[in-house]
Design a protein around this motif. Sequence first.
Motif, PDB file in Angstrom:
ATOM      1  N   GLU A  65       6.231   3.259 102.130  1.00 39.65           N
ATOM      2  CA  GLU A  65       7.671   3.494 102.097  1.00 39.65           C
ATOM      3  C   GLU A  65       8.375   2.466 101.189  1.00 39.65           C
ATOM      4  O   GLU A  65       9.249   2.814 100.393  1.00 39.65           O
ATOM      5  CB  GLU A  65       8.209   3.419 103.528  1.00 39.65           C
ATOM      6  CG  GLU A  65       9.611   3.950 103.674  1.00 39.65           C
ATOM      7  CD  GLU A  65      10.105   3.879 105.116  1.00 39.65           C
ATOM      8  OE1 GLU A  65       9.301   4.129 106.037  1.00 39.65           O
ATOM      9  OE2 GLU A  65      11.290   3.546 105.291  1.00 39.65           O
ATOM     10  N   LEU A  68       7.774   3.383  97.562  1.00 39.60           N
ATOM     11  CA  LEU A  68       8.621   4.493  97.116  1.00 39.60           C
ATOM     12  C   LEU A  68      10.039   3.993  96.851  1.00 39.60           C
ATOM     13  O   LEU A  68      10.663   4.341  95.850  1.00 39.60           O
ATOM     14  CB  LEU A  68       8.627   5.614  98.171  1.00 39.60           C
ATOM     15  CG  LEU A  68       7.310   6.390  98.298  1.00 39.60           C
ATOM     16  CD1 LEU A  68       7.261   7.193  99.595  1.00 39.60           C
ATOM     17  CD2 LEU A  68       7.110   7.333  97.102  1.00 39.60           C
ATOM     18  N   TYR A  71      10.402   2.052  93.637  1.00 38.78           N
ATOM     19  CA  TYR A  71      10.465   2.922  92.455  1.00 38.78           C
ATOM     20  C   TYR A  71      11.721   3.802  92.462  1.00 38.78           C
ATOM     21  O   TYR A  71      11.820   4.749  91.685  1.00 38.78           O
ATOM     22  CB  TYR A  71       9.212   3.795  92.369  1.00 38.78           C
ATOM     23  CG  TYR A  71       7.994   3.050  91.831  1.00 38.78           C
ATOM     24  CD1 TYR A  71       7.891   2.751  90.479  1.00 38.78           C
ATOM     25  CD2 TYR A  71       6.975   2.637  92.678  1.00 38.78           C
ATOM     26  CE1 TYR A  71       6.781   2.073  89.978  1.00 38.78           C
ATOM     27  CE2 TYR A  71       5.865   1.955  92.184  1.00 38.78           C
ATOM     28  CZ  TYR A  71       5.779   1.677  90.829  1.00 38.78           C
ATOM     29  OH  TYR A  71       4.686   0.999  90.335  1.00 38.78           O
ATOM     30  N   ILE A  73      12.667   6.074  94.472  1.00 39.30           N
ATOM     31  CA  ILE A  73      12.416   7.472  94.827  1.00 39.30           C
ATOM     32  C   ILE A  73      13.154   7.754  96.130  1.00 39.30           C
ATOM     33  O   ILE A  73      13.077   6.974  97.086  1.00 39.30           O
ATOM     34  CB  ILE A  73      10.895   7.732  94.956  1.00 39.30           C
ATOM     35  CG1 ILE A  73      10.256   7.615  93.562  1.00 39.30           C
ATOM     36  CG2 ILE A  73      10.624   9.105  95.572  1.00 39.30           C
ATOM     37  CD1 ILE A  73       8.755   7.565  93.565  1.00 39.30           C
ATOM     38  N   VAL A  79       7.579  14.398  95.851  1.00 33.15           N
ATOM     39  CA  VAL A  79       6.369  13.572  95.721  1.00 33.15           C
ATOM     40  C   VAL A  79       5.165  14.415  96.133  1.00 33.15           C
ATOM     41  O   VAL A  79       5.149  15.006  97.219  1.00 33.15           O
ATOM     42  CB  VAL A  79       6.464  12.301  96.596  1.00 33.15           C
ATOM     43  CG1 VAL A  79       5.182  11.488  96.498  1.00 33.15           C
ATOM     44  CG2 VAL A  79       7.668  11.456  96.189  1.00 33.15           C
ATOM     45  N   VAL A  93       7.219   9.566 102.529  1.00 35.54           N
ATOM     46  CA  VAL A  93       8.002  10.318 101.536  1.00 35.54           C
ATOM     47  C   VAL A  93       9.301  10.805 102.172  1.00 35.54           C
ATOM     48  O   VAL A  93      10.398  10.612 101.629  1.00 35.54           O
ATOM     49  CB  VAL A  93       7.177  11.510 100.980  1.00 35.54           C
ATOM     50  CG1 VAL A  93       8.025  12.373 100.063  1.00 35.54           C
ATOM     51  CG2 VAL A  93       5.929  10.999 100.248  1.00 35.54           C
ATOM     52  N   ALA A 127       6.519  11.407  91.677  1.00 33.35           N
ATOM     53  CA  ALA A 127       5.305  10.623  91.927  1.00 33.35           C
ATOM     54  C   ALA A 127       4.205  11.472  92.548  1.00 33.35           C
ATOM     55  O   ALA A 127       4.463  12.564  93.072  1.00 33.35           O
ATOM     56  CB  ALA A 127       5.634   9.449  92.869  1.00 33.35           C
ATOM     57  N   ILE A 129       0.992  10.759  95.289  1.00 34.55           N
ATOM     58  CA  ILE A 129       0.286   9.815  96.172  1.00 34.55           C
ATOM     59  C   ILE A 129      -1.089  10.395  96.498  1.00 34.55           C
ATOM     60  O   ILE A 129      -1.238  11.167  97.447  1.00 34.55           O
ATOM     61  CB  ILE A 129       1.052   9.532  97.481  1.00 34.55           C
ATOM     62  CG1 ILE A 129       2.493   9.099  97.200  1.00 34.55           C
ATOM     63  CG2 ILE A 129       0.317   8.450  98.302  1.00 34.55           C
ATOM     64  CD1 ILE A 129       3.299   8.764  98.464  1.00 34.55           C
TER      65      ILE A 129
END
Length: 365
Positions: A65, A68, A71, A73, A79, A93, A127, A129
């Motif tokens: 977390e 994210l 970045y 996000i 994602v 996410v 992104a 993952i």
Amino acid sequence: MNINFVDLNAQYLSIKLEIDLAIQKVINSSNFIGGNEVLKFEQNFSDFIGVKNVISCANGTDSLEILLKSYDIGFGDEVIIPALSWISTSEAVSSVGATPIFVDIEEDYYCIDTSLIENKITNKTKAIIPVHLYGQMADMPKIMRLANKYNLIVIEDCAQAHGAQLDGVKAGCWGDAGSFSFYPGKNLGAYGDAGAIVTNNNEIARKARMIANHGQLNKHNHLIEGRNSRMDSLQAAILNVKLEKLNIWNNKRNINAKLYENHINNKNITLPKIRSNSYHVFHLFVVKLLDRDRMFEILNDNGIQVSIHYPQILPLLKCYIRMNYTESDFPIASNVVKQIISLPMYPELELPKIGFISSVINNFQ
Ligand SMILES: *Cc1c(COP(=O)(O)O)cnc(C)c1O
């Protein structure tokens, strides 16, 4: 014979003197948050992984977390993640306000199917993952090619893959950043919750470190609102002792996987397949068979603890009912979760036990 699924006590007994001493040292110092042991662990883990920055934090869900967030996000972003994982991957996410976009898995290796990723990329995708599931690397060369082509960030979920490698490159070194969990049962486990972020990106490292410590750049200098997600000193001291054994333990897991392979002789069972040029660290030893539920019972009846990772795919969990997915959206993963069973796997598991488990499996018609 009674066989545990994991045996953390056997591991503790094998390193008791060192662990007890390390714990006592922390208590004597009264330095319970931060301090020397935490700094030392970050340095040791950065040497082990071969990455510039390690930011310790409270657990492996927070590390995803926080990455994210680092970045930027959030709301409106998408994602891409695999349909089969522990819920942390999707939860992280959603918790930053972004939308998890699930992708089906490979039949052979149970990781994200890279041939299906491109179809799921939209102008909202930020992104990917990938999850190195069960200790096996995802197909990182293909994922990195896609990420470069579409300018996507790659955050590796390495929670099950401490020390795993593909093409000689360790989990956590392929993508822009990696996330580790040190939950007690993981290949490198603390005696409580702990996690870490790894990245070669200094700017992301700086941001992640601030977020994990109330947004402080330094004491009382809060540049942003962050949160409290710190690894405590007791966990760090324990991890410093255990990290030194990790290579040996991962090799023992590989030896045990080989023993299972040599002893299991039942055509109804599919054994784990290892991706070429890779080092699998066998966080879990997952076999596949059609009549899984009956096998589960028979193993339990023989005193063998087994488990299922996982009984349901992420998109079909009750918490995602709003997304209206069906099994036919993820045919491979939906099928796999009905057939998999995780056998006992840990470094201290020895041949007699593996032999017994295998004989029960071999007698199964
Ligand atoms: C264990 C795990 C995590 C995070 O675990 P924490 O319990 O939050 O430390 C994340 N992803 C996967 C795939 C895991 O197995």
